[in-house]
Design a protein around this motif. Sequence first.
Motif, PDB file in Angstrom:
ATOM      1  N   GLU A  26       1.946  21.290   2.468  1.00 37.49           N
ATOM      2  CA  GLU A  26       1.336  20.207   1.693  1.00 37.49           C
ATOM      3  C   GLU A  26       0.251  19.519   2.547  1.00 37.49           C
ATOM      4  OE1 GLU A  26       1.905  19.328  -1.515  1.00 37.49           O
ATOM      5  OE2 GLU A  26       3.253  21.037  -1.625  1.00 37.49           O
ATOM      6  N   LEU A  28      -2.151  16.585   4.007  1.00 36.14           N
ATOM      7  CA  LEU A  28      -2.003  15.157   4.274  1.00 36.14           C
ATOM      8  C   LEU A  28      -3.345  14.474   4.047  1.00 36.14           C
ATOM      9  CD1 LEU A  28       0.086  15.193   7.580  1.00 36.14           C
ATOM     10  CD2 LEU A  28       0.911  14.956   5.228  1.00 36.14           C
ATOM     11  N   THR A  31      -5.536   8.809   7.061  1.00 34.75           N
ATOM     12  CA  THR A  31      -5.110   7.409   7.104  1.00 34.75           C
ATOM     13  C   THR A  31      -5.550   6.781   8.411  1.00 34.75           C
ATOM     14  OG1 THR A  31      -3.233   5.908   6.874  1.00 34.75           O
ATOM     15  CG2 THR A  31      -2.848   7.914   8.104  1.00 34.75           C
ATOM     16  N   ILE A  48      -1.070  10.802   5.033  1.00 36.74           N
ATOM     17  CA  ILE A  48      -0.205  10.369   3.939  1.00 36.74           C
ATOM     18  C   ILE A  48       0.141  11.589   3.105  1.00 36.74           C
ATOM     19  CG2 ILE A  48      -0.002   8.923   1.891  1.00 36.74           C
ATOM     20  CD1 ILE A  48      -2.100   7.077   3.178  1.00 36.74           C
ATOM     21  N   LEU A  49       1.422  11.794   2.890  1.00 30.28           N
ATOM     22  CA  LEU A  49       1.916  12.858   2.026  1.00 30.28           C
ATOM     23  C   LEU A  49       2.070  12.265   0.631  1.00 30.28           C
ATOM     24  CD1 LEU A  49       3.102  15.729   1.687  1.00 30.28           C
ATOM     25  CD2 LEU A  49       5.312  14.750   2.307  1.00 30.28           C
ATOM     26  N   HIS A  50       1.239  12.716  -0.301  1.00 27.75           N
ATOM     27  CA  HIS A  50       1.272  12.176  -1.660  1.00 27.75           C
ATOM     28  C   HIS A  50       2.233  12.963  -2.545  1.00 27.75           C
ATOM     29  CE1 HIS A  50      -1.870   9.197  -1.278  1.00 27.75           C
ATOM     30  NE2 HIS A  50      -2.630  10.083  -0.668  1.00 27.75           N
ATOM     31  N   SER A  51       2.902  12.253  -3.417  1.00 29.83           N
ATOM     32  CA  SER A  51       3.738  12.830  -4.477  1.00 29.83           C
ATOM     33  C   SER A  51       4.842  13.750  -3.974  1.00 29.83           C
ATOM     34  CB  SER A  51       2.866  13.576  -5.497  1.00 29.83           C
ATOM     35  OG  SER A  51       1.911  12.705  -6.045  1.00 29.83           O
ATOM     36  N   ASP A  64       5.022   8.474  -2.131  1.00 29.05           N
ATOM     37  CA  ASP A  64       4.047   8.745  -1.073  1.00 29.05           C
ATOM     38  C   ASP A  64       4.656   8.311   0.246  1.00 29.05           C
ATOM     39  OD1 ASP A  64       2.267   9.522  -3.040  1.00 29.05           O
ATOM     40  OD2 ASP A  64       1.184   7.620  -3.056  1.00 29.05           O
ATOM     41  N   HIS A  66       3.951   7.800   4.571  1.00 26.88           N
ATOM     42  CA  HIS A  66       3.105   7.768   5.756  1.00 26.88           C
ATOM     43  C   HIS A  66       3.795   8.610   6.814  1.00 26.88           C
ATOM     44  CE1 HIS A  66       0.317   4.626   4.402  1.00 26.88           C
ATOM     45  NE2 HIS A  66       1.364   4.207   3.706  1.00 26.88           N
TER      46      HIS A  66
END
Length: 70
Positions: A26, A28, A31, A48-51, A64, A66
Amino acid sequence: MDVLYNPTVGANIMSASFASAYFGNEPLAPTNKSLRVAPCSSLNGRGILHSATIHHGVVIMVLDFHIFDI
């Protein structure tokens, strides 16, 4: 603890090693966040790893996180 969810704090935190093991491919999002771990000591965020889909019993949450080298 590899994952911390606290709605009062307003941020979800995950270690980079946990994110790599369970969400390895996934992407990132960039940030500029940092995490203070002690006076005069902080860690820069890796992204940031979304969803991220998290299962807890019968509850499924999409959050989400951090990501930090913890």
